[in-house]
Write a protein that holds these residues in place. Structure first.
Motif, PDB file in Angstrom:
ATOM      1  N   MET A   1      56.438  44.881 -16.256  1.00  0.00           N
ATOM      2  CA  MET A   1      55.239  44.047 -16.154  1.00  0.00           C
ATOM      3  C   MET A   1      54.022  44.947 -15.979  1.00  0.00           C
ATOM      4  SD  MET A   1      55.907  42.381 -12.391  1.00  0.00           S
ATOM      5  CE  MET A   1      57.559  41.825 -12.880  1.00  0.00           C
ATOM      6  N   PHE A   2      52.837  44.413 -16.306  1.00  0.00           N
ATOM      7  CA  PHE A   2      51.610  45.176 -16.160  1.00  0.00           C
ATOM      8  C   PHE A   2      51.281  45.409 -14.691  1.00  0.00           C
ATOM      9  CE2 PHE A   2      50.412  43.175 -20.385  1.00  0.00           C
ATOM     10  CZ  PHE A   2      50.486  44.361 -21.105  1.00  0.00           C
ATOM     11  N   ARG A   3      50.690  46.602 -14.419  1.00  0.00           N
ATOM     12  CA  ARG A   3      50.193  46.932 -13.087  1.00  0.00           C
ATOM     13  C   ARG A   3      48.668  47.024 -13.143  1.00  0.00           C
ATOM     14  NH1 ARG A   3      54.398  51.502 -10.771  1.00  0.00           N
ATOM     15  NH2 ARG A   3      56.271  50.182 -10.855  1.00  0.00           N
ATOM     16  N   LEU A   4      48.049  46.998 -11.996  1.00  0.00           N
ATOM     17  CA  LEU A   4      46.592  47.023 -11.950  1.00  0.00           C
ATOM     18  C   LEU A   4      46.010  48.263 -12.606  1.00  0.00           C
ATOM     19  CD1 LEU A   4      45.856  45.590  -8.392  1.00  0.00           C
ATOM     20  CD2 LEU A   4      45.135  44.600 -10.551  1.00  0.00           C
ATOM     21  N   SER A   5      46.685  49.384 -12.475  1.00  0.00           N
ATOM     22  CA  SER A   5      46.165  50.645 -13.017  1.00  0.00           C
ATOM     23  C   SER A   5      46.224  50.712 -14.540  1.00  0.00           C
ATOM     24  CB  SER A   5      46.948  51.824 -12.423  1.00  0.00           C
ATOM     25  OG  SER A   5      48.331  51.700 -12.724  1.00  0.00           O
ATOM     26  N   ASP A   6      46.801  49.708 -15.193  1.00  0.00           N
ATOM     27  CA  ASP A   6      46.951  49.741 -16.647  1.00  0.00           C
ATOM     28  C   ASP A   6      45.669  49.390 -17.410  1.00  0.00           C
ATOM     29  OD1 ASP A   6      49.627  50.472 -16.641  1.00  0.00           O
ATOM     30  OD2 ASP A   6      50.344  48.401 -16.585  1.00  0.00           O
ATOM     31  N   PHE A   7      44.670  48.807 -16.737  1.00  0.00           N
ATOM     32  CA  PHE A   7      43.507  48.305 -17.458  1.00  0.00           C
ATOM     33  C   PHE A   7      42.186  48.774 -16.856  1.00  0.00           C
ATOM     34  CE2 PHE A   7      46.897  45.308 -18.364  1.00  0.00           C
ATOM     35  CZ  PHE A   7      46.761  45.089 -19.730  1.00  0.00           C
ATOM     36  N   ASN A   8      41.145  48.712 -17.679  1.00  0.00           N
ATOM     37  CA  ASN A   8      39.781  48.985 -17.253  1.00  0.00           C
ATOM     38  C   ASN A   8      39.106  47.632 -16.986  1.00  0.00           C
ATOM     39  OD1 ASN A   8      37.126  49.718 -16.924  1.00  0.00           O
ATOM     40  ND2 ASN A   8      36.851  50.538 -18.974  1.00  0.00           N
ATOM     41  N   TYR A   9      38.564  47.441 -15.786  1.00  0.00           N
ATOM     42  CA  TYR A   9      38.038  46.134 -15.390  1.00  0.00           C
ATOM     43  C   TYR A   9      36.511  46.062 -15.401  1.00  0.00           C
ATOM     44  CZ  TYR A   9      42.859  45.655 -13.908  1.00  0.00           C
ATOM     45  OH  TYR A   9      44.230  45.623 -13.894  1.00  0.00           O
ATOM     46  N   HIS A  10      35.846  47.117 -15.802  1.00  0.00           N
ATOM     47  CA  HIS A  10      34.386  47.145 -15.749  1.00  0.00           C
ATOM     48  C   HIS A  10      33.794  46.002 -16.583  1.00  0.00           C
ATOM     49  CE1 HIS A  10      30.236  48.488 -16.423  1.00  0.00           C
ATOM     50  NE2 HIS A  10      30.380  49.145 -15.280  1.00  0.00           N
ATOM     51  N   ASP A  11      33.019  45.161 -15.908  1.00  0.00           N
ATOM     52  CA  ASP A  11      32.320  44.041 -16.543  1.00  0.00           C
ATOM     53  C   ASP A  11      33.273  43.006 -17.159  1.00  0.00           C
ATOM     54  OD1 ASP A  11      29.836  42.839 -16.978  1.00  0.00           O
ATOM     55  OD2 ASP A  11      29.755  43.533 -19.052  1.00  0.00           O
ATOM     56  N   LYS A  12      34.531  42.993 -16.715  1.00  0.00           N
ATOM     57  CA  LYS A  12      35.519  42.038 -17.214  1.00  0.00           C
ATOM     58  C   LYS A  12      35.666  40.880 -16.223  1.00  0.00           C
ATOM     59  CE  LYS A  12      36.760  44.628 -20.763  1.00  0.00           C
ATOM     60  NZ  LYS A  12      36.470  44.237 -22.158  1.00  0.00           N
ATOM     61  N   VAL A  13      35.955  39.704 -16.756  1.00  0.00           N
ATOM     62  CA  VAL A  13      36.205  38.530 -15.905  1.00  0.00           C
ATOM     63  C   VAL A  13      37.695  38.453 -15.606  1.00  0.00           C
ATOM     64  CG1 VAL A  13      36.100  36.018 -15.717  1.00  0.00           C
ATOM     65  CG2 VAL A  13      34.248  37.266 -16.846  1.00  0.00           C
ATOM     66  N   ILE A  14      38.019  38.470 -14.336  1.00  0.00           N
ATOM     67  CA  ILE A  14      39.414  38.448 -13.886  1.00  0.00           C
ATOM     68  C   ILE A  14      39.699  37.130 -13.176  1.00  0.00           C
ATOM     69  CG2 ILE A  14      41.208  39.659 -12.595  1.00  0.00           C
ATOM     70  CD1 ILE A  14      39.724  41.344 -14.778  1.00  0.00           C
ATOM     71  N   PHE A  15      40.680  36.395 -13.644  1.00  0.00           N
ATOM     72  CA  PHE A  15      41.155  35.230 -12.890  1.00  0.00           C
ATOM     73  C   PHE A  15      42.262  35.712 -11.963  1.00  0.00           C
ATOM     74  CE2 PHE A  15      44.187  31.585 -12.494  1.00  0.00           C
ATOM     75  CZ  PHE A  15      43.381  30.816 -11.669  1.00  0.00           C
ATOM     76  N   LEU A  16      41.970  35.717 -10.679  1.00  0.00           N
ATOM     77  CA  LEU A  16      42.946  36.153  -9.673  1.00  0.00           C
ATOM     78  C   LEU A  16      43.605  34.924  -9.078  1.00  0.00           C
ATOM     79  CD1 LEU A  16      44.218  38.325  -7.817  1.00  0.00           C
ATOM     80  CD2 LEU A  16      42.290  37.959  -6.269  1.00  0.00           C
ATOM     81  N   ARG A  17      44.877  34.704  -9.433  1.00  0.00           N
ATOM     82  CA  ARG A  17      45.615  33.577  -8.848  1.00  0.00           C
ATOM     83  C   ARG A  17      46.252  34.061  -7.565  1.00  0.00           C
ATOM     84  NH1 ARG A  17      47.781  29.689  -6.275  1.00  0.00           N
ATOM     85  NH2 ARG A  17      48.644  27.881  -7.385  1.00  0.00           N
ATOM     86  N   ALA A  18      45.687  33.620  -6.454  1.00  0.00           N
ATOM     87  CA  ALA A  18      46.212  33.961  -5.133  1.00  0.00           C
ATOM     88  C   ALA A  18      46.922  32.751  -4.553  1.00  0.00           C
ATOM     89  CB  ALA A  18      45.063  34.387  -4.219  1.00  0.00           C
ATOM     90  N   ASP A  19      47.627  32.953  -3.453  1.00  0.00           N
ATOM     91  CA  ASP A  19      48.162  31.829  -2.693  1.00  0.00           C
ATOM     92  C   ASP A  19      47.618  31.958  -1.283  1.00  0.00           C
ATOM     93  OD1 ASP A  19      49.503  29.890  -1.313  1.00  0.00           O
ATOM     94  OD2 ASP A  19      51.413  30.203  -2.317  1.00  0.00           O
ATOM     95  N   LEU A  20      46.516  31.258  -1.038  1.00  0.00           N
ATOM     96  CA  LEU A  20      45.864  31.272   0.272  1.00  0.00           C
ATOM     97  C   LEU A  20      46.139  29.988   1.039  1.00  0.00           C
ATOM     98  CD1 LEU A  20      42.425  32.789  -0.842  1.00  0.00           C
ATOM     99  CD2 LEU A  20      44.496  33.978  -0.110  1.00  0.00           C
ATOM    100  N   ASN A  21      47.181  29.281   0.634  1.00  0.00           N
ATOM    101  CA  ASN A  21      47.609  28.053   1.300  1.00  0.00           C
ATOM    102  C   ASN A  21      48.005  28.394   2.738  1.00  0.00           C
ATOM    103  OD1 ASN A  21      48.439  25.387   1.636  1.00  0.00           O
ATOM    104  ND2 ASN A  21      50.527  25.854   0.965  1.00  0.00           N
ATOM    105  N   SER A  22      47.282  27.869   3.709  1.00  0.00           N
ATOM    106  CA  SER A  22      47.415  28.337   5.091  1.00  0.00           C
ATOM    107  C   SER A  22      47.590  27.183   6.080  1.00  0.00           C
ATOM    108  CB  SER A  22      46.170  29.147   5.477  1.00  0.00           C
ATOM    109  OG  SER A  22      46.004  30.257   4.622  1.00  0.00           O
ATOM    110  N   PRO A  23      48.171  27.498   7.258  1.00  0.00           N
ATOM    111  CA  PRO A  23      48.314  26.471   8.294  1.00  0.00           C
ATOM    112  C   PRO A  23      46.945  25.946   8.738  1.00  0.00           C
ATOM    113  CG  PRO A  23      49.648  28.408   8.807  1.00  0.00           C
ATOM    114  CD  PRO A  23      48.758  28.784   7.665  1.00  0.00           C
ATOM    115  N   VAL A  24      46.899  24.659   9.029  1.00  0.00           N
ATOM    116  CA  VAL A  24      45.647  24.001   9.413  1.00  0.00           C
ATOM    117  C   VAL A  24      45.866  23.200  10.687  1.00  0.00           C
ATOM    118  CG1 VAL A  24      43.979  22.214   8.739  1.00  0.00           C
ATOM    119  CG2 VAL A  24      44.783  23.861   7.045  1.00  0.00           C
ATOM    120  N   LYS A  25      44.897  23.243  11.568  1.00  0.00           N
ATOM    121  CA  LYS A  25      44.935  22.418  12.771  1.00  0.00           C
ATOM    122  C   LYS A  25      43.556  21.806  12.972  1.00  0.00           C
ATOM    123  CE  LYS A  25      46.132  22.430  17.691  1.00  0.00           C
ATOM    124  NZ  LYS A  25      46.589  23.259  18.844  1.00  0.00           N
TER     125      LYS A  25
END
Length: 413
Positions: A1-25
């Motif tokens: 699979m691709f790693r972060l170091s494989d690409f040049n990101y300068h001025d590129k739009v990156i969709f970062l799919r994170a999972d920030l689903n967190s406990p809530v009170k």
């Protein structure tokens, strides 16, 4: 699979799919553990002048913790020291205009992805890539970075839908998770102990069957609702209050399956020998063989007892590999956090290579400042799916994307 170091990101739009689903009170996020887990990747992208668009989900429809991601943007802003913009849109005109307006090293947080109906169901990649979500956003995106290991067992548009549209890249967290879980699963180091608690009973049964049948584990220790089901399967009566609760959760039907597993692997599955309940305002511990078992008819079990904690801790001291998922009881109530705290402390104090995962497990580790665990996994369901020997759709999507785009000219190599 691709790693972060494989690409040049300068001025590129990156969709970062994170999972920030967190406990809530009380409407407030109470743990930033999953936010901290993705900071390395976000900082890397910002340092390389990327335009970062973050997508995450929070809970699911009709749940109390089903919130907008405005708080998520605020928490991330505080941790990064960089303003994270928030847009209350996902793929509509407001979202698309906000993405187009981004400058290098800026960050945008999209609205809770599960506010979009397409994100609430699981479908194969072929369906996901035809969704409005993917078709509306893909023209604006150069690369997709997937850091949502905690959701890697799901096949939804934001997780897999871009795989054949744009290069999908494994973030630092995703790489770390895969490496740690693979080591624990494949290593020949012994003894290898699994500790399974929490409420994901069916997933845990899948793990038990897989790791014992394929000789990937030497012993299973159980707690939480997983322990309740195996205790019932051994023929012990847990009383009306607890049986009714398990029935309401649809878990009683799993007792027969647990009994079948015990018939095949009985010596290798340990269950609690005592439990703790609340009685007259205090923590009271009841041995399974005592004459006080009638209390189980009136009071729900909230934790494992001290004798179980002691036995589990002794076993864990001798382990070389430990995999743990889920709390031993209702750790949110201080008096009934003892089992979870002491078992996780024993894991941390052991010399074993250890992995602990699951949202509630992570929250308890940080809440009680437990040290010494080798790897804290952000994934509960994903981790269980991995150790059950089942395919993770996100990992498959990463491989598919690599095969499609491996000759792409923008590769640094």
């Amino acid at each position: 699979m691709f790693r972060l170091s494989d690409f040049n990101y300068h001025d590129k739009v990156i969709f970062l799919r994170a999972d920030l689903n967190s406990p809530v009170k009380d409407g407030k996020i109470i743990s930033d553990a999953r936010f901290r887990a993705v900071l390395h990747t976000i900082r890397y992208l910002l340092e390389h002048k990327a335009k970062v668009v973050i997508g995450t989900h929070q809970s699911k429809p009709y749940e109390e913790d089903y919130l907008t991601t405005e708080q998520h943007a605020e928490i991330l802003s505080s941790l990064l020291g960089v303003k994270v913009k928030y847009v209350d849109d996902i793929f509509g005109k407001c979202a698309r205009d906000a993405i187009k307006a981004l400058k290098p090293s800026e960050v945008l947080m999209l609205e809770n992805l599960r506010f979009a109906a397409e994100e609430t169901k699981q479908k194969p990649l072929e369906y996901c890539e035809r969704t409005h979500f993917v078709r509306k956003l893909s023209p604006l995106i150069d690369y997709v970075v997937n850091e949502a290991f905690a959701a890697a067992h799901r096949s939804q548009p934001s997780l897999v839908g871009f795989a054949r549209m744009r290069p999908m890249i494994s973030g630092f967290l995703m790489e770390k998770e895969i490496k740690a879980l693979t080591r624990a699963y494949e290593t020949l180091e012994r003894p290898k102990i699994y500790v399974l608690g929490g409420a994901k009973v069916e997933d845990s049964l899948n793990v038990v069957e897989n790791v014992l049948r394929n000789e990937k584990a030497d012993l299973i220790l159980t707690g939480g609702l997983v322990g309740h089901i195996f205790t019932l399967a051994k023929g012990f009566d847990l009383g009306n209050a607890n049986i009714s609760f398990l029935g309401e959760r649809g878990l009683i039907k799993l007792v027969d399956r647990a009994e079948s597993i015990l018939n095949e692997f009985y010596p290798y599955i340990r269950t609690p020998i005592d439990f703790a309940v609340e009685y007259k305002g205090e923590r009271v511990e009841i041995d399974l063989l005592s004459d006080k078992k009638w209390i189980f008819d009136e009071r729900p079990i909230l934790d494992i007892g001290s004798r179980t904690i002691e036995k589990y801790s002794e076993i864990l001291k001798e382990a070389s590999i430990i995999v743990a998922n889920g709390p031993m009881g209702v750790f949110e109530i201080e008096e009934f956090a003892k089992g979870t705290i002491e078992v996780f402390k024993a894991i941390g104090e052991s010399k074993a290579f250890s992995i602990v995962g699951g949202g509630h497990s992570i929250a308890s580790i940080y809440q009680y400042n437990i040290k010494g665990i080798s790897h804290i996994s952000t994934g509960g369901g994903a981790m269980l799916t991995f150790f059950a020997g089942q395919s993770l759709p996100v990992l498959q999507a990463l491989k598919i994307s690599y095969e499609k785009f491996k000759n792409k000219k923008e590769l640094n190599q």
